[in-house]
Design a protein around this motif. Structure first.
Motif, PDB file in Angstrom:
ATOM      1  N   SER A   1      -6.504   0.162  -1.550  1.00  0.00           N
ATOM      2  CA  SER A   1      -6.790   0.518  -0.161  1.00  0.00           C
ATOM      3  C   SER A   1      -7.878  -0.373   0.421  1.00  0.00           C
ATOM      4  CB  SER A   1      -7.232   1.984  -0.072  1.00  0.00           C
ATOM      5  OG  SER A   1      -6.198   2.848  -0.471  1.00  0.00           O
TER       6      SER A   1
ATOM      7  N   LEU B   1       0.827  -1.203   0.000  1.00  0.00           N
ATOM      8  CA  LEU B   1       0.000   0.000   0.000  1.00  0.00           C
ATOM      9  C   LEU B   1       0.863   1.256   0.000  1.00  0.00           C
ATOM     10  CD1 LEU B   1      -2.900   1.126   0.196  1.00  0.00           C
ATOM     11  CD2 LEU B   1      -2.657   1.069   2.683  1.00  0.00           C
TER      12      LEU B   1
ATOM     13  N   LEU C   1      -1.167   3.563  -9.578  1.00  0.00           N
ATOM     14  CA  LEU C   1      -1.944   3.130  -8.420  1.00  0.00           C
ATOM     15  C   LEU C   1      -2.917   2.027  -8.828  1.00  0.00           C
ATOM     16  CD1 LEU C   1      -2.719   3.597  -5.426  1.00  0.00           C
ATOM     17  CD2 LEU C   1      -4.448   5.222  -6.246  1.00  0.00           C
TER      18      LEU C   1
ATOM     19  N   GLN D   1     -10.053   6.254  -6.978  1.00  0.00           N
ATOM     20  CA  GLN D   1      -8.697   6.786  -6.859  1.00  0.00           C
ATOM     21  C   GLN D   1      -8.105   6.555  -5.478  1.00  0.00           C
ATOM     22  OE1 GLN D   1      -8.653  11.275  -6.581  1.00  0.00           O
ATOM     23  NE2 GLN D   1     -10.832  10.987  -6.938  1.00  0.00           N
TER      24      GLN D   1
ATOM     25  N   LYS E   1       0.679   3.510  -3.292  1.00  0.00           N
ATOM     26  CA  LYS E   1      -0.176   4.679  -3.052  1.00  0.00           C
ATOM     27  C   LYS E   1       0.604   5.884  -2.544  1.00  0.00           C
ATOM     28  CE  LYS E   1      -4.608   5.919  -0.962  1.00  0.00           C
ATOM     29  NZ  LYS E   1      -5.822   5.402  -0.304  1.00  0.00           N
ATOM     30  N   TYR E   2       1.641   5.624  -1.749  1.00  0.00           N
ATOM     31  CA  TYR E   2       2.339   6.738  -1.105  1.00  0.00           C
ATOM     32  C   TYR E   2       3.793   6.875  -1.538  1.00  0.00           C
ATOM     33  CZ  TYR E   2      -1.754   6.304   1.871  1.00  0.00           C
ATOM     34  OH  TYR E   2      -3.043   6.209   2.324  1.00  0.00           O
TER      35      TYR E   2
END
Length: 477
Positions: free
Chosen positions: A127, A89, A122, A476, A93-94
């Motif tokens: 998530s 994740l 992504l 998103q 994502k980050y």
């Protein structure tokens, strides 16, 4: 593949047909699993491997966690699962967010460091399915439930296409038992499911996209300050859009699952009729709120270790909940504002020393409606940070809203403002009237011809607005 597409209609019709063939229950589950992978592959086929890897690893790690008696080995297995899930994740994502902030930090200290853009894509729904598998391994560690016996059932639990991309976030006891024995939709479930699917698409395509999205985009994409009327109209438009978009998706997901005979948990319960912010988070994105409460807030101490520890746990939960929504500091600010609201509410309630029963009795009076409207207005302030891509944009819109922006421009048409002036009050009234009711129950109270006319209206409006459908906002995240 999205619910509001002709491709999905064809896909779903085929899935219904195959699922209702006179084949074995295992064959039906394999068909559902294959269809779910196909549904996910419509975005980016290689990411199926990521989904499959997460599923297989957590299935076997979860089983080992449940049976392991050595405390040290058990903790190592849990750490392995956490690193695997949260590591994926964080990377996808980050990764870019962390790199950008690191570059800004070292540049602030005079180091000239400018790496190439990582170009990370992504994966859709990462998530959601990460939280789904993560809660399973944590439950196995704490022995809250028994491990899933079949890899097929666990794979279907994780990848079941109605909830895969944008929730509801399901837990094993909510869905796995439904895969263990043969089941098919009753006539009532099929009709209820199709009605919910129609209603969800109406909320998304007609109300969110056709009536509100252009107004919200015009305000939040504006490079210049605007009049207070335009700013408030844009913020109200987004407030309605994000609810109708996300609740519309959840309604579609619940309806699609019901058509197949499966029950998913409720994810929204008329949040704009919430009386206070604790009530708001019991009504907005219910499955995420419950997840954050059980797997973050309570482990941080919750309300069991004193007032100071409770306030810290509450704020950390809301900050991390904000960051879960997106890799931008504006999302953290959004979560922080909700944390402050909850702080203030808890402080006031503690000072009043009123019981929950007394507050509920007060809420049934005119005071409750005013408090609900006040809650809604403050929630709109938080949406400014949620929708803005930078703090500069957020401050510009807030200044415009409160008349502090010099030379505010008119950017919206009269028709755009009229749409907002009709749709948003209608949402608020509907939420208040329905705050303790269920839409299916109300539908069955209607005359058959009245329900038929209402359902026909939903379909006709969908046909009218078919070109307005965009991707769901929460894809998103």
């Amino acid at each position: 593949m999205v619910f509001n597409s002709y491709t999905f209609i064809a896909f779903f019709a085929i899935m219904l047909l195959i699922y209702n063939l006179p084949i074995s229950w295992k064959s039906k589950k394999i068909t559902l699993l294959g269809g779910s992978y196909l549904f996910y592959a419509a975005w980016n086929p290689p990411f199926i491997l990521l989904l499959w890897l997460s599923t297989v690893v957590d299935f076997f790690v979860g089983k080992a966690l449940y049976t392991q008696t050595n405390p040290y080995k058990k903790k190592m297995l849990l750490v392995l699962s956490l690193i695997g899930n949260l590591g994926m994740l964080c990377f996808f994502k980050y990764g870019t967010f962390l790199l950008d902030n690191f570059v800004a930090l070292v540049n602030a200290f005079g180091v000239d460091f400018h790496p190439a853009a990582p170009g990370i894509i992504l994966p859709a729904g990462i998530s959601f399915y990460t939280f789904t598998t993560l809660c399973y391994t944590i439950d196995m560690y704490q022995k809250r439930s028994e491990p899933v016996k079949s890899l097929l059932d666990f794979s279907l639990f994780v990848t079941f296409f109605p909830h895969l991309v944008a929730g509801p976030i399901v837990r094993p006891p909510q869905l796995v038992p439904q895969f263990e024995n043969p089941r098919s939709a009753t006539r009532k479930q099929l009709l209820d499911g199709l009605l919910l699917l129609s209603l969800g698409l109406f909320m998304k395509v007609v109300l969110a996209d056709a009536l509100l999205s252009e107004t919200a985009d015009a305000v939040f994409n504006s490079a210049a300050a605007m009049t207070s009327l335009d700013a408030w109209a844009g913020v109200f438009a987004f407030s309605g859009q994000i609810f109708l978009d996300f609740a519309g998706y959840s309604t579609c997901a619940i309806g699609v699952a019901l058509c197949l005979g499966f029950v998913l948990p409720q994810n929204f319960n008329y949040p704009y009729a919430a009386i206070g912010f604790s009530d708001f988070w019991k009504r907005w994105h219910i499955t995420l709120s419950a997840w954050l409460r059980d797997y973050l807030y309570i482990p941080l101490g919750g309300n069991r270790k004193g007032k100071f520890r409770m306030y810290v746990a509450l704020m950390l939960t809301m900050l991390l909940g904000g960051l879960w929504h997106g890799a931008n500091w504006t999302f953290v600010a959004w979560g922080g504002l909700h944390g402050l609201y909850l702080w203030a509410e808890k402080f006031i309630n503690d000072r009043r020393k009123s019981t929950a029963e007394q507050r509920e009795q007060e809420n049934r009076q005119w005071y409750g409606f005013l408090y609900a409207f006040f809650t809604f207005m403050l929630v709109n302030i938080t949406w400014v940070f949620f929708r803005s891509d930078s703090f500069g944009k957020a401050w510009m819109i807030l200044e415009s809203m409160f008349g502090m922006a010099p030379e505010g421009q008119v950017i919206l048409t009269t028709m755009a403002i009229v749409k907002v002036a009709i749709v948003i009050p209608a949402i608020l009234i509907f939420h208040w009237v329905m705050r303790n009711r269920k839409v299916i129950d109300e539908a069955y109270k209607m005359k058959w011809w009245s329900l038929g006319l209402t359902w026909s209206f939903l379909i006709l409006m969908l046909i009218w607005a078919q070109e307005s459908g965009d991707a769901f906002i929460y894809f998103q995240f």
